[in-house]
Design a protein around this motif. Sequence first.
Motif, PDB file in Angstrom:
ATOM      1  N   UNK A   1     -16.552  -9.080   4.428  1.00  0.00           N
ATOM      2  CA  UNK A   1     -15.410 -10.131   4.263  1.00  0.00           C
ATOM      3  C   UNK A   1     -14.339  -9.570   5.412  1.00  0.00           C
ATOM      4  N   UNK A   2     -14.216  -8.292   5.568  1.00  0.00           N
ATOM      5  CA  UNK A   2     -13.160  -7.977   6.485  1.00  0.00           C
ATOM      6  C   UNK A   2     -13.639  -8.340   7.849  1.00  0.00           C
ATOM      7  N   UNK A   3     -14.771  -8.293   8.104  1.00  0.00           N
ATOM      8  CA  UNK A   3     -15.225  -8.757   9.439  1.00  0.00           C
ATOM      9  C   UNK A   3     -14.934 -10.182   9.633  1.00  0.00           C
ATOM     10  N   UNK A   4     -15.009 -10.914   8.776  1.00  0.00           N
ATOM     11  CA  UNK A   4     -14.807 -12.438   8.778  1.00  0.00           C
ATOM     12  C   UNK A   4     -13.532 -12.408   8.978  1.00  0.00           C
ATOM     13  N   UNK A   5     -12.364 -11.765   8.448  1.00  0.00           N
ATOM     14  CA  UNK A   5     -11.152 -11.754   8.719  1.00  0.00           C
ATOM     15  C   UNK A   5     -10.787 -11.452  10.097  1.00  0.00           C
ATOM     16  N   UNK A   6     -11.297 -10.424  10.695  1.00  0.00           N
ATOM     17  CA  UNK A   6     -11.133 -10.255  11.948  1.00  0.00           C
ATOM     18  C   UNK A   6     -11.700 -11.322  12.993  1.00  0.00           C
ATOM     19  N   UNK A   7     -12.837 -11.540  12.661  1.00  0.00           N
ATOM     20  CA  UNK A   7     -13.534 -12.780  13.627  1.00  0.00           C
ATOM     21  C   UNK A   7     -12.361 -14.031  13.483  1.00  0.00           C
ATOM     22  N   UNK A   8     -12.073 -14.123  12.310  1.00  0.00           N
ATOM     23  CA  UNK A   8     -11.036 -15.424  12.364  1.00  0.00           C
ATOM     24  C   UNK A   8      -9.906 -15.236  13.189  1.00  0.00           C
ATOM     25  N   UNK A   9      -9.121 -13.989  12.968  1.00  0.00           N
ATOM     26  CA  UNK A   9      -7.975 -13.759  13.921  1.00  0.00           C
ATOM     27  C   UNK A   9      -8.151 -13.347  15.274  1.00  0.00           C
ATOM     28  N   UNK A  10      -9.538 -13.329  15.758  1.00  0.00           N
ATOM     29  CA  UNK A  10      -9.694 -12.867  16.971  1.00  0.00           C
ATOM     30  C   UNK A  10     -10.286 -14.186  17.722  1.00  0.00           C
ATOM     31  N   UNK A  11     -10.763 -15.247  16.996  1.00  0.00           N
ATOM     32  CA  UNK A  11     -11.361 -16.380  17.307  1.00  0.00           C
ATOM     33  C   UNK A  11     -12.383 -16.039  18.462  1.00  0.00           C
TER      34      UNK A  11
ATOM     35  N   UNK B   1     -10.461   0.717   6.783  1.00  0.00           N
ATOM     36  CA  UNK B   1     -10.635   1.939   5.865  1.00  0.00           C
ATOM     37  C   UNK B   1      -9.328   2.235   5.014  1.00  0.00           C
ATOM     38  N   UNK B   2      -8.488   1.961   5.498  1.00  0.00           N
ATOM     39  CA  UNK B   2      -6.829   2.190   4.702  1.00  0.00           C
ATOM     40  C   UNK B   2      -6.990   1.257   3.699  1.00  0.00           C
ATOM     41  N   UNK B   3      -7.522   0.085   3.826  1.00  0.00           N
ATOM     42  CA  UNK B   3      -7.680  -0.972   2.826  1.00  0.00           C
ATOM     43  C   UNK B   3      -8.377  -0.653   1.670  1.00  0.00           C
ATOM     44  N   UNK B   4      -9.561   0.060   2.098  1.00  0.00           N
ATOM     45  CA  UNK B   4     -10.422   0.264   1.171  1.00  0.00           C
ATOM     46  C   UNK B   4     -10.113   1.525   0.475  1.00  0.00           C
ATOM     47  N   UNK B   5      -9.527   2.529   0.951  1.00  0.00           N
ATOM     48  CA  UNK B   5      -9.060   3.675   0.463  1.00  0.00           C
ATOM     49  C   UNK B   5      -7.861   3.465  -0.514  1.00  0.00           C
ATOM     50  N   UNK B   6      -7.144   2.287  -0.213  1.00  0.00           N
ATOM     51  CA  UNK B   6      -6.022   2.082  -1.353  1.00  0.00           C
ATOM     52  C   UNK B   6      -6.654   1.361  -2.448  1.00  0.00           C
ATOM     53  N   UNK B   7      -7.713   0.955  -2.603  1.00  0.00           N
ATOM     54  CA  UNK B   7      -8.444   0.259  -3.576  1.00  0.00           C
ATOM     55  C   UNK B   7      -9.020   0.791  -4.794  1.00  0.00           C
ATOM     56  N   UNK B   8      -9.680   1.976  -4.002  1.00  0.00           N
ATOM     57  CA  UNK B   8     -10.517   2.922  -4.988  1.00  0.00           C
ATOM     58  C   UNK B   8      -9.585   4.052  -5.795  1.00  0.00           C
TER      59      UNK B   8
ATOM     60  N   UNK C   1      -0.147   1.000   2.764  1.00  0.00           N
ATOM     61  CA  UNK C   1       0.737   1.418   3.611  1.00  0.00           C
ATOM     62  C   UNK C   1       0.687   2.898   3.268  1.00  0.00           C
ATOM     63  N   UNK C   2       0.668   3.400   2.092  1.00  0.00           N
ATOM     64  CA  UNK C   2       0.491   4.866   1.954  1.00  0.00           C
ATOM     65  C   UNK C   2      -0.688   5.452   2.525  1.00  0.00           C
ATOM     66  N   UNK C   3      -1.694   4.831   2.371  1.00  0.00           N
ATOM     67  CA  UNK C   3      -3.069   5.122   3.067  1.00  0.00           C
ATOM     68  C   UNK C   3      -2.967   5.043   4.672  1.00  0.00           C
ATOM     69  N   UNK C   4      -2.204   4.282   5.045  1.00  0.00           N
ATOM     70  CA  UNK C   4      -1.914   4.071   6.694  1.00  0.00           C
ATOM     71  C   UNK C   4      -1.217   5.283   6.974  1.00  0.00           C
ATOM     72  N   UNK C   5      -0.233   5.659   6.206  1.00  0.00           N
ATOM     73  CA  UNK C   5       0.707   6.905   6.622  1.00  0.00           C
ATOM     74  C   UNK C   5      -0.179   8.050   6.590  1.00  0.00           C
ATOM     75  N   UNK C   6      -0.727   8.094   5.770  1.00  0.00           N
ATOM     76  CA  UNK C   6      -1.522   9.340   5.308  1.00  0.00           C
ATOM     77  C   UNK C   6      -2.762   9.639   6.835  1.00  0.00           C
ATOM     78  N   UNK C   7      -3.120   8.397   6.991  1.00  0.00           N
ATOM     79  CA  UNK C   7      -4.283   8.611   8.183  1.00  0.00           C
ATOM     80  C   UNK C   7      -3.766   8.660   9.234  1.00  0.00           C
TER      81      UNK C   7
ATOM     82  N   UNK D   1      -8.987  -2.034  14.255  1.00  0.00           N
ATOM     83  CA  UNK D   1      -9.012  -2.914  13.092  1.00  0.00           C
ATOM     84  C   UNK D   1      -9.995  -2.070  11.902  1.00  0.00           C
ATOM     85  N   UNK D   2     -11.044  -1.362  12.492  1.00  0.00           N
ATOM     86  CA  UNK D   2     -11.930  -0.593  11.541  1.00  0.00           C
ATOM     87  C   UNK D   2     -10.978   0.321  10.579  1.00  0.00           C
ATOM     88  N   UNK D   3     -10.015   1.110  11.386  1.00  0.00           N
ATOM     89  CA  UNK D   3      -9.172   1.940  10.704  1.00  0.00           C
ATOM     90  C   UNK D   3      -8.405   1.391   9.628  1.00  0.00           C
ATOM     91  N   UNK D   4      -7.977   0.192  10.015  1.00  0.00           N
ATOM     92  CA  UNK D   4      -7.225  -0.685   8.959  1.00  0.00           C
ATOM     93  C   UNK D   4      -7.959  -0.865   7.675  1.00  0.00           C
TER      94      UNK D   4
END
Lengths: 675, 95
Positions: free
Chosen positions: A422-432, A381-388, B64-70, A376-379
């Motif tokens: 907030x991401x940690x909260x999402x994981x916590x919620x998903x993994x109960x 990073x991808x989320x953050x990466x896509x925002x900035x 998705x693009x970020x995931x592909x790159x990673x 999930x941490x990799x996910x």
Amino acid sequence: MKIRDFFSTLNFSISILNDRNNEDVRNFEDNFDDIMRSSIEYIRRLAEDNADALSEDYDIDDLVLDDYDYISDETFQNTDIYAISMKYIASKYLNSHRYLIPELEKEIEERGLVFREEESYIDDFHENLVTALLALKHDYEENYGDLLEEIPEEVASVLRVGTEQSEKEEAFKRLYNQYGNATMVPYNVRRNVMMMGYYSLFGLQGLDSNNGSQSSLKIKNSFHMKDYIQGYVERLEPVYKTEIVNSILSMVYQLDRFGEIYEKIEAHNDRMRRYGLPGLGYQSDEKEIYPKLPRFERLMTEENLMKQNIDDLLALNAFYNNRFAKIMNEYALALFVIGNLDMTQRCVDGEEITKSRLTQNKLNMLVTKYQTLILPIKQYYAEEQSKIQDNPYVFVEDATEFEVSSEEDSRVKKQIEIDPSSFIKRVTKAWRNDYKDYYNLRLPDVENNLEDDLAFVNILYNPIFLSYRFKHDSIKAVYAYLDFLSKEEPNRSLNFGIVLGNYNDNRKNNILLAFDGLLDSTVRLHMDKEEFKDFLMAQTGSTDIRMFIGFEDFYFGGEYISSQLVAPQCKEHEKFLKVVKNGSISKEFPSVRVTPINERFLQHAEYNMNKTKFMPAHKITTIKKNKKGKLVQEAVQPVMKYNMDTAKKYIQREDGEFVEEAEFNSLNDIGDLEV
Amino acid sequence: MDKKDFENKLKNKKIDECVSILRKELIEILTKKIQEKDKYFRYSTTKDLHNKAKICLKQQYSEIASRLYNFDIMYELDEYKLDEMLEMYKILSKE
């Protein structure tokens, strides 16, 4: 994307543990005791160096986490290497292919592109040419815009001509006759006027030395005027070199903090002694058996590195980035295990953690737990990466925006605050409660707090993520630069590219690349095949890749010798090679000699030091005309290419063209010629 | 994407080939989406794709693009990549 549920994540984590292709996990298991010992030493050194800072409120675990933030900051400082490499290559290319500029200017106009402060260099070579030209034009306008607007009317009137080259050259000569040749006027004043005229008439492209008349070129040279673009590239070089050197030094410093440099020196020396080449080692603090060995630290000073070629510096940078990425991976897992066992302070106090102390089941469970958290941490990073938007390298936990500037580089590097809560909260919620229930049952003596564990792994993962990105960027940078050099300076002997044969490791998606240079070892690095193929297309327009020649030279009696450390060549190693080759008896090295085991390695090393034109084991013969016009065969070092799609091999002919291997061989097989 | 061929490969557990096919397909879809915003864009590498997606595409696609790159720079299990890519494909092919 939605968070994967706990059991599905767990299943993948268990598969990762069983995946024999996973070098990281395999390496961790195989070398557990060594990795653990190094990690504990790192913790002890950290505690020792910061003894004053430790208190009841700030313990060793806090210190490790803060140190990891510091490592991320340091790693982050190397972000510019890739971009400046691409900028340098594109600018140099523009300098030697100035005829492309008008066409590119037209494209810039059509696409409505403008210069942006944060010049964005990418893998696409053409896009980089466009960006580099925008930067170049911007620099030109910044430096000469005002000057060209303030040209005195009497000078401007001389320069007011048509667009034809001949008209401009005539105006340049008139300017010289009226102002440049006025010997009563001080030289610097005349030079200023001539420069105004030169840039006004010929712009940043300058006077084409192929088409310019001899008299115009003579005038230009008499005032030591450089074309703007040439001067610009020359100004870029020291900035570029400084950036690479700083990056190498920071990686080496980090590795040294983890005790890696000392360990690798020892390992390298052991190997070299074993194969009868002790003089190719480095001075070690503890075993000063060979006083004539160079000190690694002396070779890796800023002063010495600044003297090296850019291609060699880029290869060093790629090597140490790769080493750093691997180390970060190993240490993260080790620190996770230590932290989970709540043994950080006890390790400082002298306790050790060895494989025999842990059950295999417990170790497997801790590795699985780490992998469960990493996914999930990799996910995240991808989320953050896509925002900035502004900068892709912004992963520093809880950092406020800050600026880094130096005298040479006033550009601003930004690190943007990201908050994983907030991401940690999402994981916590998903993994109960699944996470806690599962691990409490299997690791009952471990605190299995999901929020804390995710936050911990997030910090550990930060430098891993950064270093893997830089690792790939640094490999691309060195390949792109060497490929550029091979085309721009065809007479320069370069050995780099893909390693073919059975040398690629088990990862079927990887290729092995190797780079020779004026270095004391060959740099060898793995890269994702698909990504590199795309990169080649983007850079060169084809999937042809240069082939590295002589990889088999690193097999000593069947054992592959990897490069433990790489440093610039030094006179001590050079002298040693001479001793070995001449078979001379040396006081320092009484027993060294060329043997069937080390012979090819030595030939390779000699070739790297530019002492020979080819490696005898890998020479080929080509046909050329001698001075008398007679056809003769000549032994040369082959230059080869490999197509990653068709798997065909090509050899370079005398005229520079590449032909298929079979064709080359048939062309060069014309009976008994003089050799 | 030749769906039949993909399904056959999936049935025969040729996971790495499925990953390769999906990677190409996802790149193609994202490239088209970027080209709707910037007609001059052409695909070069997943690194460039992810940098461009940040500017041109909505976050879900950019992610998705970020995931592909990673996936290109970090070692991942093929089975995991396939699973993730199928999820990405579902998201991208919804529109």
